[in-house]
Write an enzyme that holds these catalytic residues in place. Structure first.
Site, PDB file in Angstrom:
ATOM      1  CE1 TYR A  29      -4.816  -0.966  -0.359  1.00 33.27           C
ATOM      2  CE2 TYR A  29      -4.074  -2.829   1.181  1.00 33.27           C
ATOM      3  CZ  TYR A  29      -4.830  -2.148   0.453  1.00 33.27           C
ATOM      4  OH  TYR A  29      -5.871  -2.822   0.145  1.00 33.27           O
ATOM      5  CG  ASN A  80     -12.468  -1.571   2.452  1.00 30.62           C
ATOM      6  OD1 ASN A  80     -11.883  -2.822   2.463  1.00 30.62           O
ATOM      7  ND2 ASN A  80     -12.666  -0.733   1.593  1.00 30.62           N
ATOM      8  CD  GLU A 136      -2.793  -3.448  -6.633  1.00 31.05           C
ATOM      9  OE1 GLU A 136      -2.568  -2.723  -6.311  1.00 31.05           O
ATOM     10  OE2 GLU A 136      -4.046  -4.462  -7.215  1.00 31.05           O
TER      11      GLU A 136
HETATM   12  N1  UDP Z   1      -9.429   4.048   3.447  1.00 27.77           N
HETATM   13  C1  UDP Z   1      -9.297   3.574   4.834  1.00 27.77           C
HETATM   14  N2  UDP Z   1      -9.805   4.707   4.597  1.00 27.77           N
HETATM   15  C2  UDP Z   1      -9.913   6.149   3.651  1.00 27.77           C
HETATM   16  C3  UDP Z   1     -10.214   5.305   2.854  1.00 27.77           C
HETATM   17  C4  UDP Z   1      -9.241   3.881   2.508  1.00 27.77           C
HETATM   18  O1  UDP Z   1      -9.197   2.898   6.090  1.00 27.77           O
HETATM   19  O2  UDP Z   1     -10.902   7.548   4.310  1.00 27.77           O
HETATM   20  C5  UDP Z   1      -8.353   2.268   3.197  1.00 27.77           C
HETATM   21  C6  UDP Z   1      -9.550   1.004   3.099  1.00 27.77           C
HETATM   22  O3  UDP Z   1      -9.059  -0.270   3.194  1.00 27.77           O
HETATM   23  C7  UDP Z   1      -8.853   1.201   1.297  1.00 27.77           C
HETATM   24  C8  UDP Z   1      -7.945   1.503   0.963  1.00 27.77           C
HETATM   25  O4  UDP Z   1      -7.404   2.230   2.552  1.00 27.77           O
HETATM   26  O5  UDP Z   1      -9.477  -0.179   0.658  1.00 27.77           O
HETATM   27  C9  UDP Z   1      -7.618   1.517  -0.173  1.00 27.77           C
HETATM   28  O6  UDP Z   1      -7.932   3.130  -0.278  1.00 27.77           O
HETATM   29  P1  UDP Z   1      -8.168   3.541  -1.835  1.00 27.77           P
HETATM   30  O7  UDP Z   1      -9.137   4.231  -2.496  1.00 27.77           O
HETATM   31  O8  UDP Z   1      -7.302   2.539  -3.100  1.00 27.77           O
HETATM   32  O9  UDP Z   1      -9.476   2.307  -2.638  1.00 27.77           O
HETATM   33  P2  UDP Z   1     -10.341   1.226  -2.575  1.00 27.77           P
HETATM   34  O10 UDP Z   1      -9.334   0.760  -4.262  1.00 27.77           O
HETATM   35  O11 UDP Z   1      -9.434  -0.275  -2.203  1.00 27.77           O
HETATM   36  O12 UDP Z   1     -11.312   0.880  -2.993  1.00 27.77           O
END
Ligand code: UDP
Ligand code: MG
Length: 140
Positions: A51, A114, A128
């Protein structure tokens, strides 16, 4: 649309609640095929490297702790338009915004916990997949 591969993670909140099969079923029902899969327990450092793109975000440390808190299932999904299709089946990042029937609408506990990760573009899918799997482990 060409056959495509994307990278997916079933996150610790979901493996802890024994939801691996229920989540894989959502992918398979949407026409995505699991062509690689392994259940592993990441260290916080490994989660942090995965990440790294988020390292300046306020939630980064908590996210890395969470991803290392229990086993994950790393997977490669294959299908027509797999990157977009996976994102569609996952639903919005925040489960409060996720469309009905999506994985996050049904299973996610919060915006952080999530249930699933999915690559967001061809370049990230490639990176990835290579972070978790060797070519020999992609078995169609
Ligand atoms: N996340 C979080 N708080 C936020 C936004 C993201 O904890 O406000 C976490 C969540 O687990 C998310 C991950 O960081 O899935 C990666 O964020 P991204 O914006 O890439 O979302 P995704 O691609 O997973 O939908
Ligand atoms: Mg993302």
């Amino acid at each position: 649309m060409a056959l495509e591969r994307t990278f997916s993670i079933i996150k610790p909140d979901a493996t802890k609640r024994n939801l691996t099969g229920a989540i894989v079923k959502k992918f398979e029902d949407a026409g995505l095929r699991v062509v690689a899969s392994k259940r592993i327990h990441l260290t916080k450092a490994q989660a942090g490297e995965f990440y790294a793109v988020h390292k300046e975000r306020p939630f980064y440390d908590e996210l890395c702790e969470f991803m290392a808190s229990a086993p994950i299932v790393a997977q490669v999904l294959e299908g027509e338009d797999a990157i977009a299709k996976n994102r569609e089946v996952m639903g919005a990042t925040n489960p409060a915004d996720a469309a009905p029937g999506t994985i996050r609408a049904e299973f996610a506990e919060s915006v952080g916990e999530n249930s699933v990760h999915g690559s967001d573009a061809p370049e990230t899918a490639k990176t990835e997949i290579a972070y978790f799997f060797s070519g020999l482990e992609l078995v169609g």
